[in-house]
Enzyme design. Sequence first.
Site, mmCIF file in Angstrom:
data_model
loop_
_atom_site.group_PDB
_atom_site.id
_atom_site.type_symbol
_atom_site.label_atom_id
_atom_site.label_comp_id
_atom_site.label_asym_id
_atom_site.label_seq_id
_atom_site.Cartn_x
_atom_site.Cartn_y
_atom_site.Cartn_z
ATOM 1 N N ASP A 91 0.967 -0.897 -0.012
ATOM 2 C CA ASP A 91 0.059 0.095 -0.028
ATOM 3 C C ASP A 91 0.899 1.338 0.079
ATOM 4 O O ASP A 91 1.400 1.404 0.997
ATOM 5 C CB ASP A 91 -0.946 0.112 1.308
ATOM 6 C CG ASP A 91 -2.038 -1.075 1.189
ATOM 7 O OD1 ASP A 91 -1.817 -1.840 0.400
ATOM 8 O OD2 ASP A 91 -3.076 -1.010 2.044
ATOM 9 N N LYS A 153 -7.036 3.546 -3.080
ATOM 10 C CA LYS A 153 -7.262 3.275 -1.377
ATOM 11 C C LYS A 153 -7.653 4.934 -0.875
ATOM 12 O O LYS A 153 -6.840 5.620 -1.325
ATOM 13 C CB LYS A 153 -6.315 2.746 -0.834
ATOM 14 C CG LYS A 153 -6.213 2.373 0.858
ATOM 15 C CD LYS A 153 -4.953 1.921 1.466
ATOM 16 C CE LYS A 153 -5.163 1.811 2.917
ATOM 17 N NZ LYS A 153 -4.100 1.260 3.492
ATOM 18 N N LYS A 182 -10.290 0.140 -2.198
ATOM 19 C CA LYS A 182 -10.142 -0.107 -0.816
ATOM 20 C C LYS A 182 -10.361 1.159 0.354
ATOM 21 O O LYS A 182 -9.888 2.098 0.012
ATOM 22 C CB LYS A 182 -8.705 -0.649 -0.416
ATOM 23 C CG LYS A 182 -8.476 -0.788 1.189
ATOM 24 C CD LYS A 182 -6.948 -1.339 1.335
ATOM 25 C CE LYS A 182 -6.831 -1.540 2.844
ATOM 26 N NZ LYS A 182 -5.304 -2.161 3.186
#
EC number: 4.1.2.4
Length: 223
Positions: A91, A153, A182
């Site tokens: 991430d 995300k 996400k």
Amino acid sequence: MEVKDILKTVDHTLLATTATWPEIQTILDDAMAYETASACIPASYVKKAAEYVSGKLAICTVIGFPNGYSTTAAKVFECEDAIQNGADEIDMVINLTDVKNGDFDTVEEEIRQIKAKCQDHILKVIVETCQLTKEELIELCGVVTRSGADFIKTSTGFSTAGATFEDVEVMAKYVGEGVKIKAAGGISSLEDAETFIALGASRLGTSRIIKIVKNEAIKTDSY
């Protein structure tokens, strides 16, 4: 929606700066027991964690975290190092200074470079929605799509706010085919988790869902 199906979307997360190995072990044990998508932990614990789970759980970690303004070269090194140590998913945080300067080409190129190092490992791009205008978020949906990343995300969980229903709705509308969403930060109930999924999120970054399932829900300002 059944609880087990919600849990399958969860990146069970502990990114506190003071996280100890026993706390990380608990995260890993719970993630394996409840069959979450992954455990998301600090990079310094990745090697030990990968050895501990021995292939029974995907290990996720973060790079350029949480502010995103380290250089691209530094993020590329972090990515390579994390994968070498056993990370399955990365991430990354984008550089918001580039966004605020309108330099979306630089943002896209950075993501491309990191995705190249990830190869077949999953890359999620944190855009920190609480710091963006709607127009910037829409533009970043295109940037992430073109870059070849696997996920966009919402949040680090370390800024002024986490995921919102509105931001996930925007992402679902404007992100390209093949890019997943996400939602992370502030997801504190099964009802909220189910709503985020219904709106288009296929991953949830949270530390609280398992606590709720275990009847250990606590009020906290953390991730």
